[in-house]
Scaffold this motif. Structure first.
Motif, short mmCIF file in Angstrom:
data_model
loop_
_atom_site.label_atom_id
_atom_site.label_comp_id
_atom_site.label_asym_id
_atom_site.label_seq_id
_atom_site.Cartn_x
_atom_site.Cartn_y
_atom_site.Cartn_z
N SER A 56 -25.84 -16.84 7.17
CA SER A 56 -26.23 -17.76 6.12
C SER A 56 -27.74 -17.95 6.07
O SER A 56 -28.24 -18.64 5.18
N ARG B 288 -16.65 -11.90 0.80
CA ARG B 288 -18.06 -12.20 0.98
C ARG B 288 -18.41 -12.86 2.32
O ARG B 288 -19.48 -12.67 2.84
N ARG C 104 -24.17 -7.04 -3.41
CA ARG C 104 -24.70 -8.33 -3.01
C ARG C 104 -26.07 -8.61 -3.63
O ARG C 104 -26.43 -9.75 -3.89
N GLU C 105 -26.85 -7.51 -3.86
CA GLU C 105 -28.21 -7.68 -4.38
C GLU C 105 -28.19 -8.44 -5.71
O GLU C 105 -29.09 -9.21 -6.00
N GLU D 211 -26.11 -10.79 -6.61
CA GLU D 211 -25.97 -12.21 -6.33
C GLU D 211 -27.29 -12.78 -5.85
O GLU D 211 -27.73 -13.85 -6.29
N GLU D 212 -27.94 -12.04 -4.94
CA GLU D 212 -29.20 -12.53 -4.39
C GLU D 212 -30.25 -12.67 -5.49
O GLU D 212 -31.02 -13.65 -5.50
N TYR E 7 -29.69 -15.86 -7.17
CA TYR E 7 -30.19 -17.00 -6.38
C TYR E 7 -31.70 -17.11 -6.51
O TYR E 7 -32.26 -18.18 -6.66
N LEU E 8 -32.39 -15.92 -6.44
CA LEU E 8 -33.86 -15.93 -6.54
C LEU E 8 -34.32 -16.50 -7.87
O LEU E 8 -35.34 -17.16 -7.97
N TRP F 236 -24.77 -21.77 -6.57
CA TRP F 236 -23.64 -20.88 -6.33
C TRP F 236 -22.73 -20.83 -7.56
O TRP F 236 -22.29 -19.77 -8.00
#
Lengths: 316, 273
Positions: free
Chosen positions: A14, B95, B164-165, B167-168, B171-172, B177
């Motif tokens: 995390s 995840r 995953r990139e 999703e990241e 977030y950036l 979420w």
């Protein structure tokens, strides 16, 4: 030790600063699990707990007609199921029905898959149409076979016999003459497309260059089939057969609809339904249910092994 | 004739025989349902009097329309709720890493393999206790539980396939979420949701054992048991019976056609690869 590693993994995953307190990490771990919990709790409450209850009831004397006689029965119910004439017959019918339907629909499915693997005009249309029996709601299919096809007076089979051979044509009563075969055939009709689909996928994953090479070396069609195609298809045959078997062991609607379990066609699921719904003997019915589960697990174990060996083949 | 023409003749004969075997019962059902004159078996081989009367009669007679409505309620509720629960569960499994993750996965697989016969007795007794026999809600609860295992297994594959990139990146860009889930993840797993919904739909629409044991009041039946009652009550109305069978089958065909491409790919690749 496992608690430590998981906490470490969680903090690393995390991106939380590892120096922070472990309670935060624990909260994080629960937050990760949280989305799964509703589904999991739901499944445990509606399927796992009742299954445990079934196992418990299978060891009890419990008949709704004699509510005061509820007590521990040990293995009596299982003894009843394995020695009672009706129950034993139900086990035999289940085995006959499953083996019969699986074998016949496998052979037909293989033949159809081989045919549809060849090139011809309208092949894709034929493939799509072949799935139709699988789309008919099972109860509707069973009713269709019972009333529209098998019926002795107005059924299509006897109608065609009369049409072809005239008024003196034989008019058999298909269901009462051959009850088990009648049930079996309607199931074969429904399950053949399923077998065909899996086997066709297997055929298409066959390395064609090797087959070409064999043909150039002078191998006949039959030799290619027995020495190359069949060995390649073996796992697909096993897989479709076992998956089909899992479902057909549990089949209830076809038996219930076509013969109402009469004329020696009551299989185990029907026996359970009758023992529980009409005779209210919960103990014996549960014991029979546990036996079905054991049978399913045995078949499923083989199915899983086949799936795993297919995985291994792919990754090689 | 050359051998080549003989093979092609043989092939044609085989394909025709095959299609007759698979399609004829269905053709017969449809032609009888659409035929105004259907006294006995062979009358409808070639329909002579095209009509939709059989459909409207079947739909309004007894409670058949009601059965269709009941099944629609049960099926839609099952698809929506199990889809939502499975989506959340799939995200967690694909995840996040946590303790007992694989235990939970195996547990889910075991649920998939339990036959209805092993659960029907305690569930029946429980529903009786809660006075939920003859309630559609009781049936919905059971169907959701039965459609969850496949839904979770299937969906978690689709979720895991989303990089995953992506999703990241969300977030950036400042998404929370929930926003990321709605705008990035959800649109990308729509094909998976289509396939799982189709499976839950067919399961709930066709289920028979629980419907038979839980429901006894005539106006509460779903299509499987309802169709059976309908056949019992109208043995001589051939057109009506076949029209009713056709109506029960149409939703399944529609769902299959809508989902076909994804379903076909998913079914075959998931089974053997």
């Amino acid at each position: 030790m496992s608690a430590d590693t998981s906490a470490a993994a969680v903090t690393k995953d995390s991106g939380v600063d590892p120096d922070k307190s472990t309670s935060l990490a624990k909260a994080g771990a629960w937050a990760r699990r949280a989305p799964l919990l509703p589904a999991l709790i739901f499944m445990i409450v509606v399927t796992q707990l009742p299954f445990v209850a079934t196992i418990v009831i299978s060891f009890m004397n419990w008949n709704a007609y004699y509510p005061k006689d509820r007590s521990f029965a040990g293995l009596d119910n299982f003894k009843t199921v394995l020695t009672d004439v009706n129950a034993r017959e139900a086990i035999i019918v289940t085995v006959l029905l499953t083996v019969g339907v699986v074998l016949i629909s496998l052979v037909l499915g293989l033949a159809i898959a081989l045919l549809l693997d060849r090139k011809f005009k309208g092949r894709s249309v034929a493939r799509t149409l072949m799935i139709t029996p699988f789309l008919i709601v099972p109860v509707a299919a069973a009713l269709l076979w019972k009333h529209a096809l098998y019926n002795a007076q107005y059924g299509l089979f006897n109608g065609v016999l009369k049409f072809v051979f005239g008024d003196s044509a034989p008019q058999p009563d298909w269901i009462s003459d051959h009850p088990l075969i009648a049930v079996m055939f309607s199931l074969v009709w429904q399950w053949t497309p399923f077998m065909m689909l899996i086997l066709l996928a297997g055929l298409q994953s066959r390395p064609m260059d090797v087959v070409e090479a064999a043909r150039i070396d002078g191998a006949s069609g039959w030799q290619i089939f027995t020495n190359m195609t069949l060995p390649h298809l073996r796992q697909y045959i096993e897989l479709s057969g076992l998956l089909g078997a899992i479902y057909i062991v549990q089949n209830f609607d076809a038996v219930f609809t076509i013969t109402s379990g009469g004329l020696g066609t009551a299989n185990l699921p029907y026996y359970i339904y009758q023992t529980f719904y009409s005779a209210h003997d919960y103990g014996t019915a549960s014991a029979a249910g546990v036996i079905v589960v054991i049978g399913t697990i045995i078949i499923a174990t083989f199915a899983l092994r086949t799936v795993l060996s297919l995985f291994r083949e792919e990754s090689r | 004739m050359t051998t080549r023409t003989w093979t092609s003749v043989g092939k044609t004969v085989a394909v025709v025989a095959l299609l007759t075997f698979t399609l004829f019962p269905v053709y017969f059902m449809l032609s009888t349902a659409l035929n105004g004159q259907n006294g006995s078996g062979t009358d409808s081989l070639v329909p002579s009097d095209f009509t939709l009367d059989n459909f409207s009669r079947a739909f309004t007679e007894d409670h058949f329309g009601r059965y269709m409505l009941n099944s629609a309620i049960v099926t839609v509720a099952t698809v929506v709720v199990s889809g939502a629960l499975a989506m959340l569960g799939a995200v967690a499994i694909a995840r996040f890493r946590f303790r007992f993750r694989s235990t939970m996965l195996v547990l889910i697989l075991i649920v998939q393999m339990l036959p209805a016969e092993a659960l029907v007795i305690p569930l029946f007794l429980q529903m009786k206790d809660w006075r939920m026999l003859n309630s559609l809600l009781g049936l919905i609860l059971v169907y959701i539980a039965f459609s969850l295992p496949f839904a979770i297994w299937n969906l978690q594959g689709f979720v895991a396939a989303v990089p995953r990139e992506l999703e990241e990146a969300a977030y950036l860009d400042g998404c929370g979420w929930w926003r990321m889930f709605r705008s990035v993840l959800l649109p990308l797993v729509v094909p998976g949701l289509v396939a799982t919904s189709a499976f839950s739909f067919v399961m709930a629409w066709e289920e028979f054992t629980f419907a038979l044991t839980f429901l006894s009041k005539d106006d509460r039946l779903t299509v499987g048991v309802g169709l059976q009652r309908f056949f019992g009550a109208h043995v001589n109305d051939w057109g009506g019976l076949m029209a009713a069978s056709t109506m029960v089958t149409i939703p399944v065909v529609v769902v299959f056609v809508l989902a076909q491409r994804r379903l076909g790919a998913g079914l075959v690749s998931g089974a053997v690869k």
